[in-house]
Design a protein around this motif. Structure first.
Motif, PDB file in Angstrom:
ATOM      1  N   THR A 263       0.829  -1.216   0.000  1.00 31.36           N
ATOM      2  CA  THR A 263       0.000   0.000   0.000  1.00 31.36           C
ATOM      3  C   THR A 263       0.864   1.266   0.000  1.00 31.36           C
ATOM      4  OG1 THR A 263      -0.263  -0.027   2.438  1.00 31.36           O
ATOM      5  CG2 THR A 263      -1.955  -1.125   1.136  1.00 31.36           C
ATOM      6  N   MET A 264       1.910   1.264  -0.822  1.00 30.03           N
ATOM      7  CA  MET A 264       2.823   2.419  -0.917  1.00 30.03           C
ATOM      8  C   MET A 264       2.809   2.948  -2.344  1.00 30.03           C
ATOM      9  SD  MET A 264       6.026   1.194   1.511  1.00 30.03           S
ATOM     10  CE  MET A 264       6.585   2.870   1.860  1.00 30.03           C
ATOM     11  N   TYR A 265       1.621   3.306  -2.805  1.00 29.60           N
ATOM     12  CA  TYR A 265       1.402   3.688  -4.199  1.00 29.60           C
ATOM     13  C   TYR A 265       2.315   4.823  -4.650  1.00 29.60           C
ATOM     14  CZ  TYR A 265      -2.894   1.376  -2.654  1.00 29.60           C
ATOM     15  OH  TYR A 265      -3.796   0.506  -2.096  1.00 29.60           O
ATOM     16  N   GLY A 266       2.365   5.887  -3.875  1.00 31.71           N
ATOM     17  CA  GLY A 266       3.105   7.071  -4.275  1.00 31.71           C
ATOM     18  C   GLY A 266       4.605   6.960  -4.148  1.00 31.71           C
ATOM     19  N   GLN A 267       5.105   5.909  -3.517  1.00 23.89           N
ATOM     20  CA  GLN A 267       6.554   5.747  -3.374  1.00 23.89           C
ATOM     21  C   GLN A 267       7.194   5.230  -4.655  1.00 23.89           C
ATOM     22  OE1 GLN A 267       8.218   6.820  -0.538  1.00 23.89           O
ATOM     23  NE2 GLN A 267       6.161   7.618  -0.167  1.00 23.89           N
ATOM     24  N   ARG A 268       6.402   4.644  -5.538  1.00 21.88           N
ATOM     25  CA  ARG A 268       6.830   4.212  -6.876  1.00 21.88           C
ATOM     26  C   ARG A 268       8.037   3.285  -6.829  1.00 21.88           C
ATOM     27  NH1 ARG A 268       3.497   3.334  -8.599  1.00 21.88           N
ATOM     28  NH2 ARG A 268       4.275   3.210 -10.725  1.00 21.88           N
ATOM     29  N   VAL A 269       7.846   2.128  -6.202  1.00 21.63           N
ATOM     30  CA  VAL A 269       8.917   1.132  -6.129  1.00 21.63           C
ATOM     31  C   VAL A 269       8.400  -0.222  -6.593  1.00 21.63           C
ATOM     32  CG1 VAL A 269      10.455  -0.158  -4.593  1.00 21.63           C
ATOM     33  CG2 VAL A 269      10.195   2.305  -4.306  1.00 21.63           C
ATOM     34  N   GLY A 270       9.165  -0.846  -7.457  1.00 19.95           N
ATOM     35  CA  GLY A 270       8.872  -2.194  -7.924  1.00 19.95           C
ATOM     36  C   GLY A 270      10.165  -2.901  -8.232  1.00 19.95           C
ATOM     37  N   ALA A 271      10.035  -4.082  -8.806  1.00 19.09           N
ATOM     38  CA  ALA A 271      11.226  -4.834  -9.209  1.00 19.09           C
ATOM     39  C   ALA A 271      10.879  -5.739 -10.376  1.00 19.09           C
ATOM     40  CB  ALA A 271      11.769  -5.661  -8.045  1.00 19.09           C
ATOM     41  N   MET A 272      11.818  -5.840 -11.323  1.00 17.31           N
ATOM     42  CA  MET A 272      11.666  -6.808 -12.393  1.00 17.31           C
ATOM     43  C   MET A 272      12.528  -8.011 -12.056  1.00 17.31           C
ATOM     44  SD  MET A 272      13.572  -4.731 -15.512  1.00 17.31           S
ATOM     45  CE  MET A 272      12.844  -5.786 -16.775  1.00 17.31           C
ATOM     46  N   ILE A 273      11.889  -9.181 -12.077  1.00 21.67           N
ATOM     47  CA  ILE A 273      12.545 -10.432 -11.699  1.00 21.67           C
ATOM     48  C   ILE A 273      12.729 -11.261 -12.953  1.00 21.67           C
ATOM     49  CG2 ILE A 273      12.361 -12.530 -10.304  1.00 21.67           C
ATOM     50  CD1 ILE A 273      10.447 -10.859  -8.454  1.00 21.67           C
ATOM     51  N   GLY A 274      13.973 -11.608 -13.245  1.00 21.17           N
ATOM     52  CA  GLY A 274      14.280 -12.399 -14.426  1.00 21.17           C
ATOM     53  C   GLY A 274      14.427 -13.871 -14.084  1.00 21.17           C
ATOM     54  N   ILE A 275      13.889 -14.739 -14.941  1.00 26.03           N
ATOM     55  CA  ILE A 275      13.942 -16.188 -14.754  1.00 26.03           C
ATOM     56  C   ILE A 275      14.387 -16.817 -16.068  1.00 26.03           C
ATOM     57  CG2 ILE A 275      12.641 -18.252 -14.125  1.00 26.03           C
ATOM     58  CD1 ILE A 275      10.583 -16.423 -12.768  1.00 26.03           C
ATOM     59  N   SER A 276      15.491 -17.534 -16.044  1.00 23.31           N
ATOM     60  CA  SER A 276      16.006 -18.143 -17.274  1.00 23.31           C
ATOM     61  C   SER A 276      16.791 -19.407 -16.960  1.00 23.31           C
ATOM     62  CB  SER A 276      16.912 -17.159 -18.030  1.00 23.31           C
ATOM     63  OG  SER A 276      17.503 -17.773 -19.159  1.00 23.31           O
ATOM     64  N   SER A 277      16.811 -20.326 -17.916  1.00 15.89           N
ATOM     65  CA  SER A 277      17.618 -21.541 -17.787  1.00 15.89           C
ATOM     66  C   SER A 277      19.071 -21.286 -18.154  1.00 15.89           C
ATOM     67  CB  SER A 277      17.047 -22.642 -18.693  1.00 15.89           C
ATOM     68  OG  SER A 277      17.100 -22.230 -20.062  1.00 15.89           O
ATOM     69  N   ASN A 278      19.362 -20.088 -18.674  1.00 18.19           N
ATOM     70  CA  ASN A 278      20.707 -19.765 -19.141  1.00 18.19           C
ATOM     71  C   ASN A 278      21.320 -18.681 -18.256  1.00 18.19           C
ATOM     72  OD1 ASN A 278      22.794 -18.270 -20.749  1.00 18.19           O
ATOM     73  ND2 ASN A 278      22.311 -19.867 -22.252  1.00 18.19           N
ATOM     74  N   LYS A 279      22.470 -18.971 -17.670  1.00 15.41           N
ATOM     75  CA  LYS A 279      23.130 -18.030 -16.763  1.00 15.41           C
ATOM     76  C   LYS A 279      23.505 -16.733 -17.472  1.00 15.41           C
ATOM     77  CE  LYS A 279      26.889 -17.796 -13.368  1.00 15.41           C
ATOM     78  NZ  LYS A 279      28.023 -18.540 -12.759  1.00 15.41           N
ATOM     79  N   ASP A 280      23.953 -16.833 -18.717  1.00 14.60           N
ATOM     80  CA  ASP A 280      24.349 -15.639 -19.468  1.00 14.60           C
ATOM     81  C   ASP A 280      23.161 -14.706 -19.715  1.00 14.60           C
ATOM     82  OD1 ASP A 280      26.941 -16.567 -19.576  1.00 14.60           O
ATOM     83  OD2 ASP A 280      26.749 -17.415 -21.585  1.00 14.60           O
ATOM     84  N   VAL A 281      22.003 -15.304 -19.959  1.00 12.71           N
ATOM     85  CA  VAL A 281      20.807 -14.496 -20.202  1.00 12.71           C
ATOM     86  C   VAL A 281      20.453 -13.684 -18.962  1.00 12.71           C
ATOM     87  CG1 VAL A 281      18.296 -14.623 -20.582  1.00 12.71           C
ATOM     88  CG2 VAL A 281      19.853 -15.974 -22.006  1.00 12.71           C
ATOM     89  N   ILE A 282      20.607 -14.292 -17.781  1.00 15.69           N
ATOM     90  CA  ILE A 282      20.294 -13.582 -16.539  1.00 15.69           C
ATOM     91  C   ILE A 282      21.348 -12.526 -16.223  1.00 15.69           C
ATOM     92  CG2 ILE A 282      20.178 -13.889 -14.022  1.00 15.69           C
ATOM     93  CD1 ILE A 282      17.558 -14.370 -15.507  1.00 15.69           C
ATOM     94  N   GLN A 283      22.592 -12.796 -16.528  1.00 16.71           N
ATOM     95  CA  GLN A 283      23.617 -11.764 -16.331  1.00 16.71           C
ATOM     96  C   GLN A 283      23.354 -10.576 -17.251  1.00 16.71           C
ATOM     97  OE1 GLN A 283      26.314 -11.676 -13.989  1.00 16.71           O
ATOM     98  NE2 GLN A 283      26.043  -9.564 -14.679  1.00 16.71           N
TER      99      GLN A 283
END
Length: 414
Positions: A263-283
């Motif tokens: 419930t912290m709408y105005g603070q504007r914080v999120g995160a993008m979480i990456g999921i991959s079978s390849n280590k290079d793709v995540i790096q």
């Protein structure tokens, strides 16, 4: 406009947001006739049954108690490590897939979508989502010089339309080398729909079949902004385990948002979480997205990240927030059930609702229906194919009778 200094790609840009426009009209009505007579079902934020914007009490307590250094200091460009780990752990829960994982802090869930469009599509590419969707998806695509196309979300039985999805994905990949697919689930905005496990199996089967061509890249963006209000912790997260051991040219990105979860709408914080079978793709995922952060907003709100990290890594605080959040979840759930039950009683056609902040009513002339509703001081958001109702924002006593009013307004405008 007869005279302009804007660059060619910027000329003519003008944002008219239906959501904030409808909210402004509701606020004006409240000033005219009083708040008690107005139903404001426009904004995606939780209001309590007194009509006051709600905040999780423990979140407020921790936020206000932060030391000054956490209120004013810069954070690392990728985000605070403790926050990023908390975002991954909280989002995926016990269903972490067998894959490489990483996360980058963003300006809310919207920032995740921005980065995904910018870094995983080419100029002029088409991005794909469902035909019922959150309007800013289109704005984000167009501002990045991309296009948005849609597939029909529901089939004739009001289940996920897998055939339409498959056809559209194949059509996009026939014209370009990659496709970014945005699926807002669970607790979809604007319908409240959530894909079932079986429907997720179908989506991933389509994606894996497309990935058999090594020259193609499939990016699946799961906009999970409403995850914490989509059901019990276990049941609404189980699908995440399906993202393990996928082809290396199939990247999953999950959008996490503190706006709803804390419930912290105005603070504007999120995160993008990456999921991959390849280590290079995540790096690469970590590298390119933090680079774009630096080029866009630099770094993210320190106090909000510190608040979440403090709560998540303290068992007592976390338990308190979980309990408070569940209380809000049940509050919204009860409001939605009232509307759904009354809709059935008056034979009001509505899209299938599973959970979340919103539900939707199909209509041939949404603008006219909303104008007719405003005569009864009911304010909702007109969409391309219907009307969005923010049950999260409407006190329980005002929900009663709304379905009948919608039925009457639709009948008068058809």
């Amino acid at each position: 406009m007869s005279f302009s200094l804007a660059a060619s790609h910027a000329k003519g840009k003008f944002a008219t947001d239906n959501i904030f426009g409808a909210n402004a009209a509701a606020v004006q009505a409240e000033a005219k006739v009083g708040k008690e007579k107005v139903v404001n079902a426009t904004i995606g934020a939780i209001l309590d049954d007194e009509g006051v914007l709600a905040c999780l009490p423990t979140v407020e307590k921790v936020f206000r108690a932060l030391p000054t250094v956490d209120l004013v200091r810069y954070s690392p460009i990728p985000g605070q490590p403790a926050f990023l780990q908390a975002a991954i752990d909280m989002t995926l829960g016990e269903y972490k897939p067998e894959a490489y994982l990483d996360a980058v802090a963003t300006a809310g869930g919207c920032g995740v979508i921005h980065h995904a469009i910018w870094n995983y599509t080419e100029l002029g590419d088409t991005v794909l989502t469902s035909d019922w969707y959150w309007g800013p998806y289109n704005v984000l695509c167009h501002d990045a010089l991309r296009k948005l196309d849609t597939f029909q979300l529901f089939d004739e039985k009001q289940n996920f339309n897998l055939q339409a999805f498959q056809t559209k994905v194949a059509g996009v990949l026939a014209k370009q080398d990659s496709v970014l697919i945005i699926l807002n689930t669970p607790a979809h905005n604007p319908t409240g729909y959530s894909l079932s496990d079986t429907e997720w199996d179908g989506v991933l089967q389509v994606a894996k079949e497309c990935a058999q061509n090594p020259a193609k890249r499939i990016i699946l963006l799961v906009d999970a902004a409403y995850l914490e209000f989509a059901g019990e912790n276990s049941e609404c997260r189980a699908f995440f385990s399906k993202f393990g051991q996928l082809p290396q040219n199939l990247l999953t990105i999950v959008a996490f948002s503190m706006s709803k979860a804390f419930t912290m709408y105005g603070q504007r914080v999120g995160a993008m979480i990456g999921i991959s079978s390849n280590k290079d793709v995540i790096q690469e995922f970590a590298d390119i997205n933090q680079y774009t952060s630096r080029a866009t907003w630099s770094n993210i709100n320190t106090p909000a990240m510190a608040t979440m990290a403090t709560i998540y890594h303290d068992a007592q605080l976390k338990a308190a927030v979980d309990a408070e959040r569940q209380s809000f979840y049940h509050l919204i759930r009860e409001r939605a059930e009232t509307f759904v039950n009354e809709a059935a009683e008056v034979s009001l056609n509505m899209l299938p609702y599973r959970a979340g902040f919103f539900l939707s009513i199909p209509a041939k002339n949404p603008e006219a229906v909303c104008e007719k509703l405003q005569e009864d001081y009911i304010f909702a958001v007109p969409l391309a194919q219907g009307i969005r109702v923010a049950v999260c924002a409407v006190p329980a006593y005002k929900i009663k009778g709304m379905a009948e009013k919608f039925k009457q307004a639709i009948a008068k405008t058809e």
